[in-house]
Design a protein around this motif. Sequence first.
Motif, PDB file in Angstrom:
ATOM      1  N   ALA A 107       0.832  -1.204   0.000  1.00 40.75           N
ATOM      2  CA  ALA A 107       0.000   0.000   0.000  1.00 40.75           C
ATOM      3  C   ALA A 107       0.870   1.259   0.000  1.00 40.75           C
ATOM      4  O   ALA A 107       0.625   2.212  -0.765  1.00 40.75           O
ATOM      5  CB  ALA A 107      -0.915  -0.010   1.222  1.00 40.75           C
ATOM      6  N   LEU A 108       1.883   1.278   0.845  1.00 38.67           N
ATOM      7  CA  LEU A 108       2.745   2.459   0.944  1.00 38.67           C
ATOM      8  C   LEU A 108       3.494   2.705  -0.360  1.00 38.67           C
ATOM      9  O   LEU A 108       3.756   3.862  -0.720  1.00 38.67           O
ATOM     10  CB  LEU A 108       3.735   2.271   2.093  1.00 38.67           C
ATOM     11  CG  LEU A 108       3.106   2.195   3.503  1.00 38.67           C
ATOM     12  CD1 LEU A 108       4.175   1.882   4.542  1.00 38.67           C
ATOM     13  CD2 LEU A 108       2.401   3.505   3.845  1.00 38.67           C
ATOM     14  N   ALA A 109       3.822   1.633  -1.073  1.00 39.73           N
ATOM     15  CA  ALA A 109       4.574   1.786  -2.319  1.00 39.73           C
ATOM     16  C   ALA A 109       3.792   2.536  -3.390  1.00 39.73           C
ATOM     17  O   ALA A 109       4.386   3.084  -4.320  1.00 39.73           O
ATOM     18  CB  ALA A 109       4.985   0.406  -2.848  1.00 39.73           C
ATOM     19  N   CYS A 110       2.463   2.551  -3.269  1.00 38.33           N
ATOM     20  CA  CYS A 110       1.673   3.288  -4.264  1.00 38.33           C
ATOM     21  C   CYS A 110       0.770   4.337  -3.610  1.00 38.33           C
ATOM     22  O   CYS A 110      -0.284   4.683  -4.153  1.00 38.33           O
ATOM     23  CB  CYS A 110       0.863   2.330  -5.137  1.00 38.33           C
ATOM     24  SG  CYS A 110      -0.157   1.173  -4.238  1.00 38.33           S
TER      25      CYS A 110
ATOM     26  N   PRO B   1      -9.832   9.226   0.921  1.00 37.14           N
ATOM     27  CA  PRO B   1     -10.300   8.932  -0.445  1.00 37.14           C
ATOM     28  C   PRO B   1     -10.410   7.428  -0.683  1.00 37.14           C
ATOM     29  O   PRO B   1      -9.486   6.667  -0.354  1.00 37.14           O
ATOM     30  CB  PRO B   1      -9.214   9.556  -1.335  1.00 37.14           C
ATOM     31  CG  PRO B   1      -8.520  10.549  -0.465  1.00 37.14           C
ATOM     32  CD  PRO B   1      -8.561   9.994   0.924  1.00 37.14           C
ATOM     33  N   HIS B   2     -11.518   7.014  -1.254  1.00 33.15           N
ATOM     34  CA  HIS B   2     -11.803   5.593  -1.441  1.00 33.15           C
ATOM     35  C   HIS B   2     -10.702   4.888  -2.231  1.00 33.15           C
ATOM     36  O   HIS B   2     -10.247   3.796  -1.855  1.00 33.15           O
ATOM     37  CB  HIS B   2     -13.159   5.437  -2.157  1.00 33.15           C
ATOM     38  CG  HIS B   2     -13.593   4.016  -2.321  1.00 33.15           C
ATOM     39  ND1 HIS B   2     -14.322   3.352  -1.358  1.00 33.15           N
ATOM     40  CD2 HIS B   2     -13.404   3.116  -3.346  1.00 33.15           C
ATOM     41  CE1 HIS B   2     -14.557   2.114  -1.781  1.00 33.15           C
ATOM     42  NE2 HIS B   2     -14.019   1.959  -2.976  1.00 33.15           N
ATOM     43  N   GLU B   3     -10.265   5.500  -3.329  1.00 36.88           N
ATOM     44  CA  GLU B   3      -9.309   4.840  -4.220  1.00 36.88           C
ATOM     45  C   GLU B   3      -7.901   4.784  -3.641  1.00 36.88           C
ATOM     46  O   GLU B   3      -7.019   4.134  -4.206  1.00 36.88           O
ATOM     47  CB  GLU B   3      -9.280   5.539  -5.584  1.00 36.88           C
ATOM     48  CG  GLU B   3      -8.720   6.946  -5.567  1.00 36.88           C
ATOM     49  CD  GLU B   3      -9.734   7.987  -5.102  1.00 36.88           C
ATOM     50  OE1 GLU B   3      -9.395   9.191  -5.076  1.00 36.88           O
ATOM     51  OE2 GLU B   3     -10.881   7.582  -4.772  1.00 36.88           O
ATOM     52  N   GLN B   4      -7.685   5.408  -2.492  1.00 39.70           N
ATOM     53  CA  GLN B   4      -6.373   5.374  -1.860  1.00 39.70           C
ATOM     54  C   GLN B   4      -6.355   4.469  -0.627  1.00 39.70           C
ATOM     55  O   GLN B   4      -5.403   4.494   0.152  1.00 39.70           O
ATOM     56  CB  GLN B   4      -5.933   6.795  -1.478  1.00 39.70           C
ATOM     57  CG  GLN B   4      -5.696   7.699  -2.679  1.00 39.70           C
ATOM     58  CD  GLN B   4      -5.270   9.103  -2.270  1.00 39.70           C
ATOM     59  OE1 GLN B   4      -4.931   9.340  -1.111  1.00 39.70           O
ATOM     60  NE2 GLN B   4      -5.282  10.022  -3.222  1.00 39.70           N
ATOM     61  N   LEU B   5      -7.385   3.663  -0.469  1.00 39.44           N
ATOM     62  CA  LEU B   5      -7.498   2.815   0.712  1.00 39.44           C
ATOM     63  C   LEU B   5      -6.978   1.402   0.463  1.00 39.44           C
ATOM     64  O   LEU B   5      -7.143   0.849  -0.634  1.00 39.44           O
ATOM     65  CB  LEU B   5      -8.963   2.705   1.150  1.00 39.44           C
ATOM     66  CG  LEU B   5      -9.620   3.956   1.735  1.00 39.44           C
ATOM     67  CD1 LEU B   5     -11.106   3.705   1.949  1.00 39.44           C
ATOM     68  CD2 LEU B   5      -8.950   4.330   3.055  1.00 39.44           C
ATOM     69  N   LEU B   6      -6.366   0.837   1.473  1.00 39.84           N
ATOM     70  CA  LEU B   6      -6.109  -0.597   1.521  1.00 39.84           C
ATOM     71  C   LEU B   6      -6.556  -1.079   2.901  1.00 39.84           C
ATOM     72  O   LEU B   6      -5.917  -0.768   3.913  1.00 39.84           O
ATOM     73  CB  LEU B   6      -4.648  -0.953   1.285  1.00 39.84           C
ATOM     74  CG  LEU B   6      -4.387  -2.477   1.136  1.00 39.84           C
ATOM     75  CD1 LEU B   6      -3.239  -2.742   0.173  1.00 39.84           C
ATOM     76  CD2 LEU B   6      -4.103  -3.149   2.476  1.00 39.84           C
ATOM     77  N   LEU B   7      -7.681  -1.768   2.923  1.00 38.45           N
ATOM     78  CA  LEU B   7      -8.176  -2.336   4.163  1.00 38.45           C
ATOM     79  C   LEU B   7      -7.578  -3.727   4.341  1.00 38.45           C
ATOM     80  O   LEU B   7      -7.534  -4.514   3.386  1.00 38.45           O
ATOM     81  CB  LEU B   7      -9.701  -2.458   4.151  1.00 38.45           C
ATOM     82  CG  LEU B   7     -10.531  -1.218   4.507  1.00 38.45           C
ATOM     83  CD1 LEU B   7     -10.312  -0.099   3.505  1.00 38.45           C
ATOM     84  CD2 LEU B   7     -12.006  -1.584   4.618  1.00 38.45           C
ATOM     85  N   VAL B   8      -7.107  -4.033   5.523  1.00 40.40           N
ATOM     86  CA  VAL B   8      -6.686  -5.391   5.853  1.00 40.40           C
ATOM     87  C   VAL B   8      -7.733  -5.950   6.795  1.00 40.40           C
ATOM     88  O   VAL B   8      -7.932  -5.423   7.898  1.00 40.40           O
ATOM     89  CB  VAL B   8      -5.296  -5.434   6.503  1.00 40.40           C
ATOM     90  CG1 VAL B   8      -4.877  -6.887   6.751  1.00 40.40           C
ATOM     91  CG2 VAL B   8      -4.266  -4.740   5.621  1.00 40.40           C
ATOM     92  N   ALA B   9      -8.433  -6.981   6.333  1.00 44.31           N
ATOM     93  CA  ALA B   9      -9.585  -7.496   7.066  1.00 44.31           C
ATOM     94  C   ALA B   9      -9.345  -8.897   7.596  1.00 44.31           C
ATOM     95  O   ALA B   9      -8.686  -9.720   6.961  1.00 44.31           O
ATOM     96  CB  ALA B   9     -10.821  -7.493   6.163  1.00 44.31           C
ATOM     97  N   THR B  10      -9.915  -9.169   8.769  1.00 49.01           N
ATOM     98  CA  THR B  10      -9.940 -10.530   9.304  1.00 49.01           C
ATOM     99  C   THR B  10     -11.056 -11.316   8.606  1.00 49.01           C
ATOM    100  O   THR B  10     -11.789 -10.774   7.786  1.00 49.01           O
ATOM    101  CB  THR B  10     -10.200 -10.503  10.812  1.00 49.01           C
ATOM    102  OG1 THR B  10     -11.475  -9.856  11.053  1.00 49.01           O
ATOM    103  CG2 THR B  10      -9.120  -9.727  11.543  1.00 49.01           C
ATOM    104  N   GLY B  11     -11.201 -12.573   8.962  1.00 51.83           N
ATOM    105  CA  GLY B  11     -12.277 -13.376   8.386  1.00 51.83           C
ATOM    106  C   GLY B  11     -11.844 -14.212   7.210  1.00 51.83           C
ATOM    107  O   GLY B  11     -12.633 -14.459   6.298  1.00 51.83           O
TER     108      GLY B  11
END
Length: 541
Positions: free
Chosen positions: A236-239, A280-290
Amino acid sequence: MAARLVPLGGVGEFGANALLVEHENGEAILVDVGVAFSDLEPFGVAYEVPDFDALRHVSIQALLVTHGHDDHARGLEDAVQAFPGVPVAASRATLARLRRAEGVPGEVQWLELGGDRQLPAAGFRVEVAPVSHSIPGTVVSRLRGESGTLVVASDFRLAPSALGETTPLDTLRGWGDAGVDVLLLDATNALVPGPLVPEATVAAAIEEEVAHARGAVVGVTFASHAGRFRQLARAALACGRTVVPVGRGLEETLAVQAELGGLDLPPGAVRPPRALTRLPHEQLLLVATGSQGEPGSGLARVAGDAVPGFRLAPGDVVLHCARVIPGNERRLADLFDHCARRGARVITAEERPIHVSGHPPRDELECVLRALRPRVVVPVHGRRRQLEALAELARGAGFGAQVVENGAELLWRGGTVAPSGVHRGIGRLLVGEGDGAVLDPVTLRQRRSVAAGGLVVATLAVGTAASAGVGRPRVQGFGVEVPPEVRRAVERELAEAVQHSVGTGTIDAEALRSTMSRRLRRELRRRLGRRPSTLVVVSEC
C-alpha cells in the motif's frame, strides 16, 4: 522408566491441538491448549475446546504453548481454570499474546522459554528452538528425561517467514546427533510435494495486484498473521495508499507487535477504521480478518456493507491472502459472491501466489527427518489422510511410525513407542457465540430439535383471583407452517382441555401447562403428521 503420550486433540482433525506427556511418577506436561472450529455453528456454537476438567486427576506440572494460534492456545482460559497455579511456558512473543487473552486470570505464573532458558517439569527438561511460521514466536520443543527424548514439531516451515524468521536447521541436527526417540511431526502438508513459493514471491505478487487496482483494495488474512499484514501494508505504501485494519483480532495482533518492537512501518501508515470517512476511497487498503468467512469478521462486514465509511464499489479488489481450512469453502464462496455483486474483483491464492502455507511440504519434512533422525515418528496436526501420508514418508526414509487418533494412549519406553490399548479421550466443551458461555447438551439438543422441526408455542392467560377465570389458548408456529384451520382446531382442543382441568374451580398454572403440553403434542402429531418442538406458556395476571 516409561512415559505415556496421549493426543487429546489435533490428531485425525485440524484444530484443538493438545498433547498430554505423562511421566510414570504421575506428573505430566500439557503441550498446547487449542480449540477447533465446530460443525455445530448453525446452532450457535462458536468453537469446541477439550474438556480439561476431565484431567483434574492428573498432576499437571506445566502448560507448554508452542505458539499463539487459536488451534494451539485459545483454550488457555479453560486450562488455567482446570489447573490453578500451574505455570504457563512459552516464547516471549507468545506470552505477549497470551497475557491479553480474555478470561485468563492475572495471577497466572508466566515462564519465558528461549535461548538457554529451560523448564524442569514432570521428570523432563524442556527447551525450545524458534522456528519460521505464520505467527511470531513459534517454537519446536525438546523434552529430555529418563524415558528418552521427545521432540514436538507441530507447526513450522524451513523457508523464512514473511517476517524473516528462520528455522535453525543446525540446532535440529544437533538434537538429532544427541538422539531423538520420538518425533511428533506436522502432517498438514504431507500430501503436498513442494517446494512452495517463497515469501518474497508472495510479497511481489501482492504488490503487483495492489499497484494495478483502480479502486480500493481489501486484503483478507488470518488475524494473527503479522507478516502478511506487513506485506500488504508495504504494498500500500509503495503506491501511496493508506492502511486501515478491520477486525478486533487484527487490532490485537498489531498491539502485540507494538509491544514486541513494531513492524517497521512509518508513523501514520496505519489509520484506525474511524478515519475511513475522511480518506479517499481509491487510496485505501483495508486489511480485514475473516479469512475463513467467520460471521461478524472483517470480511463478512465488508461484503455486507457493514463497515462504517466504506462500501465496495466497481473497480475495487479483494485479495484473499490465506489458505481455506477444509469445511469453510461454502461460507467463503458466499462472501466472495457478495463482493462480486458489488463490482469488486476477488483474487484468491489459487489464482495468484498471494499466500503460502506456514506448514512444511514433503520436501521440507524429508529434510527435518534427516536432521532429527528419530526412532519413531508420530504424525500430528492433520486428518487421517495426512497422518498416513507422513507415516509412509517416515517409513520410506527408514524410520518407524505410529499413526493414532485423539485419545489413543502411546506407551513410551526404552526408545520405543507402541499403543497401550487404553483410550483416554476427554470430550469437548461447546462454546457459544457472543458471550462465550459453555452450552450444555440439553440446550444444544433443543436447538437442533427446533432447527429440524420448528417450534409451536401455545399461550394461556389465567387470573390469580378466584373469579378471574382463564383466557382462550392461542397457538403460533415458528419455523413450521400451521395452517389456519389446523391452528383453530388445536386451539379448540386446548380450550376443551383447559376447561376440563379447571372444572373443579381450582386453577393450578403448572397443572394447566402440563395438560396443555400433552394435548398440544398429540394434536400436532395427529393433524400435521410432524413432531415439532413445543412450548406452553401459562401466565398469571
